[in-house]
Design an enzyme around this catalytic site. Structure first.
Site, PDB file in Angstrom:
ATOM      1  N   GLY A  10     -16.106   8.894   2.156  1.00 34.74           N
ATOM      2  CA  GLY A  10     -14.926   9.427   2.823  1.00 34.74           C
ATOM      3  C   GLY A  10     -14.840  11.058   2.266  1.00 34.74           C
ATOM      4  O   GLY A  10     -15.804  11.451   1.407  1.00 34.74           O
ATOM      5  N   MET A  11     -14.222  11.911   2.910  1.00 34.91           N
ATOM      6  CA  MET A  11     -13.924  13.048   2.701  1.00 34.91           C
ATOM      7  C   MET A  11     -13.713  13.499   1.132  1.00 34.91           C
ATOM      8  O   MET A  11     -14.346  14.380   0.537  1.00 34.91           O
ATOM      9  CB  MET A  11     -12.745  13.850   3.515  1.00 34.91           C
ATOM     10  CG  MET A  11     -12.537  15.199   3.104  1.00 34.91           C
ATOM     11  SD  MET A  11     -11.360  15.974   4.499  1.00 34.91           S
ATOM     12  CE  MET A  11     -10.048  15.115   4.385  1.00 34.91           C
ATOM     13  N   LEU A  12     -12.691  12.729   0.567  1.00 42.12           N
ATOM     14  CA  LEU A  12     -12.551  12.945  -0.798  1.00 42.12           C
ATOM     15  C   LEU A  12     -13.279  12.077  -1.928  1.00 42.12           C
ATOM     16  O   LEU A  12     -13.749  12.787  -2.763  1.00 42.12           O
ATOM     17  CB  LEU A  12     -11.086  12.177  -1.143  1.00 42.12           C
ATOM     18  CG  LEU A  12     -10.500  12.217  -2.404  1.00 42.12           C
ATOM     19  CD1 LEU A  12     -10.419  13.990  -2.924  1.00 42.12           C
ATOM     20  CD2 LEU A  12      -8.938  11.724  -2.636  1.00 42.12           C
ATOM     21  N   ASP A  36     -15.906  -3.903   0.272  1.00 39.07           N
ATOM     22  CA  ASP A  36     -14.823  -3.832   0.930  1.00 39.07           C
ATOM     23  C   ASP A  36     -13.704  -4.310  -0.062  1.00 39.07           C
ATOM     24  O   ASP A  36     -13.519  -5.354  -0.837  1.00 39.07           O
ATOM     25  CB  ASP A  36     -14.697  -4.892   1.886  1.00 39.07           C
ATOM     26  CG  ASP A  36     -13.424  -4.895   2.745  1.00 39.07           C
ATOM     27  OD1 ASP A  36     -12.154  -4.679   2.411  1.00 39.07           O
ATOM     28  OD2 ASP A  36     -13.455  -5.263   4.092  1.00 39.07           O
ATOM     29  N   ALA A  60      -9.416   3.828   1.967  1.00 36.26           N
ATOM     30  CA  ALA A  60      -8.238   3.850   2.483  1.00 36.26           C
ATOM     31  C   ALA A  60      -8.268   3.557   3.901  1.00 36.26           C
ATOM     32  O   ALA A  60      -9.033   4.003   4.481  1.00 36.26           O
ATOM     33  CB  ALA A  60      -7.149   4.902   2.129  1.00 36.26           C
ATOM     34  N   THR A  62      -7.153   5.481   6.689  1.00 37.68           N
ATOM     35  CA  THR A  62      -6.462   6.640   7.040  1.00 37.68           C
ATOM     36  C   THR A  62      -6.087   6.891   8.520  1.00 37.68           C
ATOM     37  O   THR A  62      -5.515   8.098   8.536  1.00 37.68           O
ATOM     38  CB  THR A  62      -7.077   7.676   6.432  1.00 37.68           C
ATOM     39  OG1 THR A  62      -8.505   7.790   7.086  1.00 37.68           O
ATOM     40  CG2 THR A  62      -7.254   7.634   4.820  1.00 37.68           C
ATOM     41  N   TYR A 125       1.711   3.515   8.231  1.00 43.08           N
ATOM     42  CA  TYR A 125       0.701   4.061   7.109  1.00 43.08           C
ATOM     43  C   TYR A 125       1.542   4.472   5.889  1.00 43.08           C
ATOM     44  O   TYR A 125       1.054   3.929   4.663  1.00 43.08           O
ATOM     45  CB  TYR A 125       0.023   5.357   7.751  1.00 43.08           C
ATOM     46  CG  TYR A 125      -0.625   6.094   6.773  1.00 43.08           C
ATOM     47  CD1 TYR A 125      -1.713   5.565   6.229  1.00 43.08           C
ATOM     48  CD2 TYR A 125      -0.131   7.578   6.223  1.00 43.08           C
ATOM     49  CE1 TYR A 125      -2.706   6.539   5.292  1.00 43.08           C
ATOM     50  CE2 TYR A 125      -0.871   8.193   5.147  1.00 43.08           C
ATOM     51  CZ  TYR A 125      -2.078   7.598   4.751  1.00 43.08           C
ATOM     52  OH  TYR A 125      -2.893   8.556   3.812  1.00 43.08           O
ATOM     53  N   LYS A 129       0.906   2.547   2.434  1.00 39.49           N
ATOM     54  CA  LYS A 129       0.611   3.367   1.146  1.00 39.49           C
ATOM     55  C   LYS A 129       1.498   3.034  -0.192  1.00 39.49           C
ATOM     56  O   LYS A 129       1.105   2.860  -1.298  1.00 39.49           O
ATOM     57  CB  LYS A 129       0.513   4.796   1.247  1.00 39.49           C
ATOM     58  CG  LYS A 129      -0.847   4.932   2.447  1.00 39.49           C
ATOM     59  CD  LYS A 129      -2.229   4.860   1.565  1.00 39.49           C
ATOM     60  CE  LYS A 129      -2.294   5.768   0.751  1.00 39.49           C
ATOM     61  NZ  LYS A 129      -4.068   5.702   0.270  1.00 39.49           N
TER      62      LYS A 129
HETATM   63  N1  LIG Z   1      -6.879  13.154   4.556  1.00 40.22           N
HETATM   64  C1  LIG Z   1      -5.491  13.654   4.305  1.00 40.22           C
HETATM   65  O1  LIG Z   1      -5.091  14.439   4.729  1.00 40.22           O
HETATM   66  C2  LIG Z   1      -4.769  12.963   3.117  1.00 40.22           C
HETATM   67  C3  LIG Z   1      -3.671  13.272   2.810  1.00 40.22           C
HETATM   68  C4  LIG Z   1      -2.950  12.388   1.946  1.00 40.22           C
HETATM   69  C5  LIG Z   1      -3.484  11.326   1.357  1.00 40.22           C
HETATM   70  N2  LIG Z   1      -4.793  10.985   1.689  1.00 40.22           N
HETATM   71  C6  LIG Z   1      -5.255  10.037   0.915  1.00 40.22           C
HETATM   72  O2  LIG Z   1      -6.465  10.354   0.376  1.00 40.22           O
HETATM   73  C7  LIG Z   1      -7.420   9.214   0.080  1.00 40.22           C
HETATM   74  C8  LIG Z   1      -8.812   9.628   0.608  1.00 40.22           C
HETATM   75  O3  LIG Z   1      -8.617   9.950   2.085  1.00 40.22           O
HETATM   76  P1  LIG Z   1      -9.875  10.812   2.794  1.00 40.22           P
HETATM   77  O4  LIG Z   1      -9.061  11.710   3.691  1.00 40.22           O
HETATM   78  O5  LIG Z   1     -11.065  11.078   2.032  1.00 40.22           O
HETATM   79  O6  LIG Z   1     -10.097   9.513   3.882  1.00 40.22           O
HETATM   80  P2  LIG Z   1     -11.284   9.070   4.573  1.00 40.22           P
HETATM   81  O7  LIG Z   1     -12.261  10.445   4.940  1.00 40.22           O
HETATM   82  O8  LIG Z   1     -10.910   8.387   5.813  1.00 40.22           O
HETATM   83  O9  LIG Z   1     -12.044   8.039   3.591  1.00 40.22           O
HETATM   84  C9  LIG Z   1     -11.582   6.830   3.362  1.00 40.22           C
HETATM   85  C10 LIG Z   1     -12.875   5.946   3.076  1.00 40.22           C
HETATM   86  O10 LIG Z   1     -12.311   4.693   2.814  1.00 40.22           O
HETATM   87  C11 LIG Z   1     -13.424   3.723   3.417  1.00 40.22           C
HETATM   88  N3  LIG Z   1     -12.781   2.372   3.720  1.00 40.22           N
HETATM   89  C12 LIG Z   1     -11.740   1.940   4.639  1.00 40.22           C
HETATM   90  N4  LIG Z   1     -11.483   0.629   4.703  1.00 40.22           N
HETATM   91  C13 LIG Z   1     -11.990   0.349   3.372  1.00 40.22           C
HETATM   92  C14 LIG Z   1     -12.134  -0.758   2.655  1.00 40.22           C
HETATM   93  N5  LIG Z   1     -11.572  -2.056   2.980  1.00 40.22           N
HETATM   94  N6  LIG Z   1     -12.960  -1.182   1.597  1.00 40.22           N
HETATM   95  C15 LIG Z   1     -13.801   0.108   0.967  1.00 40.22           C
HETATM   96  N7  LIG Z   1     -13.483   1.218   1.652  1.00 40.22           N
HETATM   97  C16 LIG Z   1     -12.943   1.510   2.694  1.00 40.22           C
HETATM   98  C17 LIG Z   1     -13.766   4.513   4.646  1.00 40.22           C
HETATM   99  O11 LIG Z   1     -15.009   3.947   4.807  1.00 40.22           O
HETATM  100  P3  LIG Z   1     -15.556   3.926   6.539  1.00 40.22           P
HETATM  101  O12 LIG Z   1     -15.605   5.488   6.760  1.00 40.22           O
HETATM  102  O13 LIG Z   1     -16.833   2.912   6.377  1.00 40.22           O
HETATM  103  O14 LIG Z   1     -14.339   3.029   7.109  1.00 40.22           O
HETATM  104  C18 LIG Z   1     -13.764   5.853   3.945  1.00 40.22           C
HETATM  105  O15 LIG Z   1     -15.032   6.018   3.307  1.00 40.22           O
HETATM  106  C19 LIG Z   1      -6.560   7.923   0.749  1.00 40.22           C
HETATM  107  O16 LIG Z   1      -6.057   7.370  -0.119  1.00 40.22           O
HETATM  108  C20 LIG Z   1      -5.604   8.771   1.687  1.00 40.22           C
HETATM  109  O17 LIG Z   1      -4.714   8.002   2.051  1.00 40.22           O
HETATM  110  C21 LIG Z   1      -5.250  11.793   2.422  1.00 40.22           C
END
Ligand SMILES: NC(=O)c1ccc[n+]([C@@H]2O[C@H](COP(=O)([O-])OP(=O)(O)OC[C@H]3O[C@@H](n4cnc5c(N)ncnc54)[C@H](OP(=O)(O)O)[C@@H]3O)[C@@H](O)[C@H]2O)c1
Length: 286
Positions: A10-12, A36, A60, A62, A125, A129
Site C-alpha cells: 500500500g501507499m504507506l 490476510d 486496511a 481504505t 469506514y 476503524k
Molecule cells: N490514505 C489516506 O489518506 C489515509 C488517511 C487516514 C488514515 N489512513 C490509514 O493509513 C493506513 C494505510 O493506508 P494507505 O493509504 O497506505 O492504504 P492503501 O494504499 O489502500 O493500502 C492498504 C493495504 O492494505 C492491504 N490490505 C487490504 N486488505 C487486507 C487484508 N485483509 N489483509 C492484508 N492486507 C490487506 C491492501 O492490499 P491490496 O492492495 O491487495 O488490497 C493494501 O496493500 C490505513 O490504516 C488507513 O486507514 C489512510
C-alpha cells in the site's frame, strides 16, 4: 530482530518498509496475498515462522465510499484483523504499531481534535476503524495506535497525484474549499511509525499528521505553485457540488500533544513536507 509490515504494497506500507530497512531493521514484508490479517490461521502461522518483535499494521480497507454498502467486509479488515494481530502480538510478546484515521471523529469541530477527544464517526469506514482501535488497545494496552489523515505519497493514487495528472489534462480544476485538514506525506508518517516501533514503551493513541491546516483548494493551489503552474487555474467549489456516498469530514485537523513526550518530535509543517516530496511525486507526470 524481525519486523513484520502488513499491507506492505500500500501507499504507506511501501514507505514504512523503505524507512525501516534504511534504519537497519530486518523486515519481513507481507502483502494481502501472503498474509490476510483477518484470517486467524494465516496470522498465527506468520508469527510462528517469522517470530516478529515489532509489527506495523498498514493493512486496511481504505475504500471509504464502498464501505457504506459493504460495512461487514470492511469491518473484517479494519476491526477483526487488527484484533487478531493484537491478540497474537500479546501471546508472542511482540510490539504493535497500528494505523488509524481522522474519520473516527465527526468533523464538526473548529479546533484541533486532541488524542483523548471523544470519537464519533459519521461513516461506515470510520466506525470500522474505531472498532479496530478499541480492539487493539483492549487486547494489547501497550500498542501504539496512530491516527493520520490526508495522506499522499509516491505509491498509489492520492489527491496530490490526481492534481498533478489533472494539471496536464485540463485548463481548470474545481476543488472544494470547505473541508479542512492536514496534508501528510507518507514518508514523514512512516518515519514516526518506525520510531514508535523502536520505542518499546510509547502506548495509546497518537495523532501523526503534518502540522498546520489547509483546505483541499489551498492544497491544490500549492501543488500547482510548486509545479510552476498558475494556481489561478484551481477554482473553488463546495462539498455540495461533490456529493459522495460517504460524507467527508469538514474539519480533520488533529492536535499533536503526545509528540512532546521524550524521544518524540512532531511532524513538520505540511507546506515544508509537500515541497520536499514534490520532485519525486511530479516525476511520472513530466
Ligand atoms: N490514505 C489516506 O489518506 C489515509 C488517511 C487516514 C488514515 N489512513 C490509514 O493509513 C493506513 C494505510 O493506508 P494507505 O493509504 O497506505 O492504504 P492503501 O494504499 O489502500 O493500502 C492498504 C493495504 O492494505 C492491504 N490490505 C487490504 N486488505 C487486507 C487484508 N485483509 N489483509 C492484508 N492486507 C490487506 C491492501 O492490499 P491490496 O492492495 O491487495 O488490497 C493494501 O496493500 C490505513 O490504516 C488507513 O486507514 C489512510
Amino acid at each position: 530482530m524481525t519486523w513484520l509490515v502488513t499491507g506492505a504494497t500500500g501507499m504507506l506500507g511501501h514507505e514504512v518498509v523503505a524507512l525501516a530497512r534504511g534504519r537497519g531493521h530486518d523486515i519481513a514484508v507481507r502483502t494481502r496475498r501472503d498474509l490476510d490479517i483477518s484470517h486467524r490461521d494465516q496470522v498465527e502461522s506468520a508469527f510462528q515462522t517469522l517470530t516478529p518483535r515489532v509489527v506495523v499494521n498498514c493493512a486496511a480497507w481504505t475504500a471509504v465510499d464502498d464501505a457504506e454498502e459493504r460495512e461487514r467486509e470492511a469491518y473484517r479488515v479494519n476491526a477483526d484483523g487488527p484484533r487478531l494481530l493484537a491478540e497474537t502480538c500479546a501471546r508472542h510478546g511482540a510490539r504493535l504499531v497500528h494505523v488509524s484515521t481522522d474519520y473516527v471523529f465527526s468533523g464538526d469541530a473548529d479546533v484541533p481534535y486532541g488524542e483523548g477527544d471523544p470519537a464519533e464517526p459519521r461513516t461506515a469506514y470510520g466506525r470500522t476503524k474505531l472498532a479496530g482501535e478499541k480492539a487493539v488497545l483492549d487486547a494489547l494496552p501497550s500498542a501504539a495506535v496512530v491516527r493520520t489523515a490526508w495522506l499522499y505519497g509516491a505509491h498509489g493514487s492520492n489527491f496530490v497525484s490526481t492534481m498533478l495528472r489533472l494539471m496536464a489534462e485540463r485548463e481548470t480544476v474545481e476543488v472544494v474549499d470547505d473541508q479542512f485538514g492536514q496534508p501528510t506525506w507518507a514518508v514523514d508518517l512512516a518515519d514516526r511509525l518506525v520510531t514508535l516501533g523502536e520505542l518499546g514503551s510509547a502506548a495509546g493513541v497518537f495523532h501523526a499528521t503534518n502540522s498546520g491546516k489547509a483546505s483541499w483548494f489551498e492544497l491544490a493551489q500549492e501543488i500547482f505553485r510548486l509545479s510552476g503552474t498558475d494556481p489561478g487555474r484551481v477554482r473553488r467549489t463546495t462539498s455540495e457540488a461533490f456529493v459522495r456516498p460517504a460524507k467527508r469530514p469538514a474539519f480533520s485537523v488533529l492536535g499533536h500533544a503526545r509528540w512532546r513526550e521524550p524521544g518524540l518530535e512532531p511532524l513538520r509543517p505540511w507546506r515544508d513536507a509537500l515541497r520536499a516530496a514534490h520532485p519525486e511525486l511530479a516525476k511520472p507526470f513530466r
